[in-house]
Design a protein around this motif. Structure first.
Motif, PDB file in Angstrom:
ATOM      1  N   HIS A  68      60.296  86.080  73.280  1.00 45.83           N
ATOM      2  CA  HIS A  68      58.814  86.338  74.209  1.00 45.83           C
ATOM      3  C   HIS A  68      57.760  86.557  73.229  1.00 45.83           C
ATOM      4  CE1 HIS A  68      61.471  85.845  77.888  1.00 45.83           C
ATOM      5  NE2 HIS A  68      62.378  87.095  77.087  1.00 45.83           N
ATOM      6  N   TRP A  69      57.178  87.454  72.586  1.00 51.08           N
ATOM      7  CA  TRP A  69      55.984  87.102  71.351  1.00 51.08           C
ATOM      8  C   TRP A  69      56.480  86.350  71.204  1.00 51.08           C
ATOM      9  CZ3 TRP A  69      56.782  92.631  68.740  1.00 51.08           C
ATOM     10  CH2 TRP A  69      56.961  93.614  69.892  1.00 51.08           C
ATOM     11  N   ASP A 119      54.281  83.740  73.601  1.00 53.94           N
ATOM     12  CA  ASP A 119      53.447  83.452  73.974  1.00 53.94           C
ATOM     13  C   ASP A 119      52.367  83.227  73.030  1.00 53.94           C
ATOM     14  OD1 ASP A 119      54.656  84.601  76.171  1.00 53.94           O
ATOM     15  OD2 ASP A 119      54.548  86.457  76.198  1.00 53.94           O
ATOM     16  N   GLU A 136      51.516  79.862  72.374  1.00 49.27           N
ATOM     17  CA  GLU A 136      50.655  79.041  73.284  1.00 49.27           C
ATOM     18  C   GLU A 136      49.762  79.202  73.189  1.00 49.27           C
ATOM     19  OE1 GLU A 136      51.279  76.623  75.689  1.00 49.27           O
ATOM     20  OE2 GLU A 136      53.846  77.167  75.418  1.00 49.27           O
ATOM     21  N   ARG A 137      49.345  80.743  72.551  1.00 48.17           N
ATOM     22  CA  ARG A 137      47.559  80.978  72.118  1.00 48.17           C
ATOM     23  C   ARG A 137      47.681  80.107  71.137  1.00 48.17           C
ATOM     24  NH1 ARG A 137      49.592  86.667  73.848  1.00 48.17           N
ATOM     25  NH2 ARG A 137      48.921  86.886  71.634  1.00 48.17           N
TER      26      ARG A 137
END
Length: 440
Positions: free
Chosen positions: A379-380, A383, A386-387
């Protein structure tokens, strides 16, 4: 009655909107500019603060809300004492200086740019004031104050504690220290930074950075999860020492290199490093699940340790302003703090894992823990990816300077890996037996 109430509500709303903001409102963001310069037997502190941040003082006004400059001197000095002089503690060596004398007080327009340097700021504050008929709203004015402290010698070591946190919800102080015969040292301090040593001794800088490194590793959840993944499969001391040492050597290399400006400076680089750190957690956790006894784990620790070193450098970048002239000492001290933090975590982690392996099968515990960590790492990574995609990336031009920098990096990595391999070979039991046979 109801009709009067209906008419009164809009009137009350209109009055509330027409009423100016209270002088007691706390500004959300306040920028303070300050210079500190020792000269002979006096220490000069030159400060610029928005007048709106200096509350609970009655400023004389004329007209609507224009500051009455002809009658404002007493209230300005009161505000300078209450909000600036009383909030600043200055130390010469280890002794606190007595209260300062207010040498000059000036009101400046918000468009004034004289605080770009010491000479222009001093000339502005000691020069003629604004004309008394200047129309300036008191809430938009800037207050410039020159304080003078009595000192023994300009060669002393000075420290400052600027407790400006009462000025606003977030206060940023841009402080420039001008030591005699030395380069200007710039500091960017937020709210109340505590005691700031402007010219620390090496042991003072080292102590600060050891504590910083220790706190950073304990607060870095991603680094701790990676460390957990590294050591989950091991219960014996020797493999633990090798793996943790490889991680230490690797992140020390990139941490020092980044501090000396050898890391990329693009906006895409920090999110890339954060994404790779998450990927390192995911990979190591999956390897623990798939491989019962991972071999060459020290290589994984070394490779990903290079990435984690850049992550450490991001946390250290803003704090290097407190290193003074002891940059290398501070970097090494930060590393020592990180290692002490890792040892502290391992001292708690290894016995806990050993106790867990007595309750459930060791392999089962490894898989379950690694699966939980892999889930978090996935999950990290998603995320952060995406950044990262939001930042444009372009390959840098391969000129002579960049080629030389890349060559230095490659040579440094090869040398470090070779030294670590040699050290590991010397510690190997097989190597020790061979040496013993040759000695017989």
């Amino acid at each position: 009655m109801r009709r009067y109430l209906v008419l009164a509500l809009p009137a009350a709303l209109a009055l509330s909107l027409a009423t100016p903001s209270s002088a007691h409102d706390v500004p959300p963001d306040v920028a303070v500019q300050a210079f500190l310069k020792p000269e002979g037997e006096r220490l000069r502190l030159l400060v610029r603060v928005p007048l709106a941040a200096l509350r609970d003082v009655v400023y004389p006004t004329r007209g609507p809300v224009y500051l009455d400059l002809a009658r404002a001197d007493a209230s300005l000095r009161q505000a300078a004492t209450l909000w600036i002089a009383d909030a600043v503690e200055l130390y010469e060596d280890e002794g606190r200086l007595s209260s300062p004398q207010i040498a000059e007080v000036r009101v400046s327009l918000p468009s004034d740019r004289s605080f770009g340097g010491w000479d222009s700021a001093l000339e502005h504050v000691t020069g003629p004031p604004l004309p008394e008929d200047t129309e300036i709203y008191w809430s938009q004015a800037m207050l410039d104050v020159l304080f003078e402290y009595a000192i023994r010698s300009e060669a002393s070591r000075f420290s400052i504690h600027p407790a400006f946190d009462r000025l606003g919800l977030r206060v940023v102080t841009a402080l420039r220290f001008l030591p005699p015969g030395g380069a200007v040292r710039a500091f960017e301090l937020e709210n109340d930074p505590g005691l700031v040593r402007l010219d620390p001794r090496w042991h003072q800088a080292a102590g600060r950075f050891v504590a910083l490194g220790f706190r950073h590793i304990l607060g870095g959840v991603d680094h701790l999860l990676f460390l957990l993944c590294l050591v989950i499969p091991f219960r014996r001391l020797r493999p633990l020492v090798i793996v943790v040492s490889a991680f230490t050597v690797a992140h020390s290399i990139t941490l020092v290199a980044s501090a000396f400006g050898l890391a990329p400076d693009g906006l895409w680089f920090p999110p890339l490093v954060e994404t790779l750190i998450a990927a390192s957690i995911l990979y190591t956790a999956l390897e623990n699940i798939v491989v019962a006894q991972p071999r060459r784990r020290w290589l994984i620790a070394f490779g990903f340790g290079l990435v984690h070193g850049f992550g450490f450098s991001f946390a250290l970048r803003q704090t290097l302003q407190f290193a003074g002239s002891h940059l290398l000492t501070s970097l090494l001290a930060f590393n020592v703090g990180v290692e002490l933090g890792q040892l502290f975590v391992l001292a708690l982690l290894v016995p806990t894992l050993d106790l867990l392996s007595r309750r459930i099968p060791e392999r089962t515990g490894t898989i379950v823990l690694s699966a939980l960590v892999a889930h978090t790492g996935w999950h990290w990574m998603a995320d952060r990816w995406e950044r990262l995609r939001q930042f444009p990336f372009s390959w840098p031009a391969l000129d002579a300077a960049r080629l030389a920098s890349a060559t230095r990096w490659l040579m440094l990595a090869i040398a470090a890996a070779g030294l670590f391999w040699l050290w590991r070979a010397v510690l190997s039991p097989v190597a020790r037996r061979r040496v013993a046979k040759e000695m017989e």
